[in-house]
Write a protein that holds these residues in place. Structure first.
Motif, mmCIF file in Angstrom:
data_model
loop_
_atom_site.group_PDB
_atom_site.id
_atom_site.type_symbol
_atom_site.label_atom_id
_atom_site.label_comp_id
_atom_site.label_asym_id
_atom_site.label_seq_id
_atom_site.Cartn_x
_atom_site.Cartn_y
_atom_site.Cartn_z
ATOM 1 N N ASP A 1 -8.542 -6.495 -3.935
ATOM 2 C CA ASP A 1 -7.359 -6.953 -3.216
ATOM 3 C C ASP A 1 -6.053 -6.331 -3.721
ATOM 4 O O ASP A 1 -5.235 -5.872 -2.909
ATOM 5 N N PRO A 2 -5.801 -6.297 -5.048
ATOM 6 C CA PRO A 2 -4.542 -5.695 -5.501
ATOM 7 C C PRO A 2 -4.398 -4.230 -5.105
ATOM 8 O O PRO A 2 -3.329 -3.796 -4.663
ATOM 9 N N LEU A 3 -5.469 -3.447 -5.254
ATOM 10 C CA LEU A 3 -5.389 -2.033 -4.881
ATOM 11 C C LEU A 3 -5.298 -1.866 -3.369
ATOM 12 O O LEU A 3 -4.597 -0.984 -2.876
ATOM 13 N N ALA A 4 -5.997 -2.707 -2.612
ATOM 14 C CA ALA A 4 -5.914 -2.630 -1.156
ATOM 15 C C ALA A 4 -4.488 -2.892 -0.688
ATOM 16 O O ALA A 4 -3.986 -2.222 0.225
ATOM 17 N N PHE A 5 -3.817 -3.848 -1.314
ATOM 18 C CA PHE A 5 -2.429 -4.112 -0.950
ATOM 19 C C PHE A 5 -1.532 -2.953 -1.370
ATOM 20 O O PHE A 5 -0.619 -2.556 -0.624
ATOM 21 N N ALA A 6 -1.785 -2.379 -2.545
ATOM 22 C CA ALA A 6 -0.999 -1.227 -2.995
ATOM 23 C C ALA A 6 -1.163 -0.053 -2.042
ATOM 24 O O ALA A 6 -0.207 0.694 -1.775
ATOM 25 N N ILE A 7 -2.369 0.133 -1.531
ATOM 26 C CA ILE A 7 -2.631 1.195 -0.557
ATOM 27 C C ILE A 7 -1.828 0.945 0.717
ATOM 28 O O ILE A 7 -1.195 1.849 1.264
ATOM 29 N N ALA A 8 -1.857 -0.289 1.205
ATOM 30 C CA ALA A 8 -1.082 -0.637 2.399
ATOM 31 C C ALA A 8 0.401 -0.376 2.176
ATOM 32 O O ALA A 8 1.091 0.168 3.054
ATOM 33 N N ASP A 9 0.894 -0.729 1.005
ATOM 34 C CA ASP A 9 2.296 -0.514 0.662
ATOM 35 C C ASP A 9 2.630 0.978 0.694
ATOM 36 O O ASP A 9 3.683 1.390 1.205
ATOM 37 N N SER A 10 1.728 1.795 0.166
ATOM 38 C CA SER A 10 1.930 3.238 0.169
ATOM 39 C C SER A 10 1.909 3.793 1.589
ATOM 40 O O SER A 10 2.713 4.664 1.946
#
Length: 252
Positions: free
Chosen positions: A18-27
């Motif tokens: 979840d944290p990396l998936a959100f970071a990807i979305a942010d990017s």
């Protein structure tokens, strides 16, 4: 001067976590994409290639639930209010919960549209009606294999959005953009906003498609980047996602 290309970026809820998936979305959002398409991981997909199947299996192996999916989508919708969130899933998940109940739940977490490729537009179990009742869009999927009569039938519906699969088969394999594909896109557009995807990997492809679609959909290309660079940490992963997104949007 480069003219930006609208891109709908596909990501899988909870992948790789979840944290990396959100970071990807942010990017992705920071790189100029116009839409986010969030896939609910599914165990027996009919349209997904190897990369997305593998990623979905990894998420499901953690015991990822529908509640986890909803929390992730809701966080995206609240964090990026100017980016429409579309959810891609399969009919089993909607039908099992009741289509209207499923749509109600999705509307409640901020979803703007639903793409369910195995629910055909003329036998959709009430999906379009439920979406209209909740201020959402049911996005039918069109493929080049459709005959002219069926294409005409879809066009006459004048849906707000239509997902144009650029070739038959599953996602992931490289797509060659040729005159017959452009003819297909121009034939089914009507008054709809076309979302064109399946095998888009490069900025060159997105530029070729841009005059014929509302937005270019890219999925497996990002999933492959995640699989390769996630072990190197968030900073490296976001950099690689950013580079590819900017290439596809023409902002590189």
């Amino acid at each position: 001067m480069n003219v930006p290309v609208r891109v709908m970026a596909h990501l899988i809820a909870g992948y790789p976590d979840d944290p990396l998936a959100f970071a990807i979305a942010d990017s992705l959002v920071g790189s100029g994409v116009s839409y986010l398409e969030v896939q609910i991981p599914f165990s027996d997909p009919s349209a997904d290639g190897v990369a997305i199947q593998k990623a979905s299996s990894e998420v499901l192996s953690r015991g990822y639930t529908m509640s986890d999916n909803l929390r992730f989508v809701e966080k995206l919708a609240s964090s990026f209010p100017d980016i429409p969130i579309f959810v891609m899933t399969y009919a089993n998940l909607a039908y099992r919960r009741g289509v209207d109940s499923f749509v109600t739940t999705m509307a409640g977490v901020g979803v703007k549209g639903l793409i369910i490729p195995d629910l055909p537009f003329d036998y959709d179990e009430g999906l379009n009606e439920a979406c209209k009742n909740h201020g959402m869009y049911a996005v039918p999927v069109a493929a080049p294999s459709m005959d002219s009569a069926r294409r005409d039938k879809l066009t006459r519906l004048q849906r707000k959005f239509v997902y144009a699969a650029l070739r038959a088969g599953i996602t992931g394999s490289e797509t060659v953009i040729d005159p017959s594909m452009i003819e297909f896109l121009d034939d089914i557009r009507g008054n709809s906003l076309l979302l064109g995807g399946f095998g888009i990997r490069s900025g060159q492809q997105s530029k070729l498609l841009a005059p014929h679609v509302h937005a270019v959909v890219a999925g497996s290309v990002f999933v492959n980047i995640i699989a390769r660079y996630a072990p190197e940490g968030e900073k490296v992963l976001k950099t690689m996602i950013n580079e590819k997104a900017r290439e596809l949007t023409g902002l590189a």
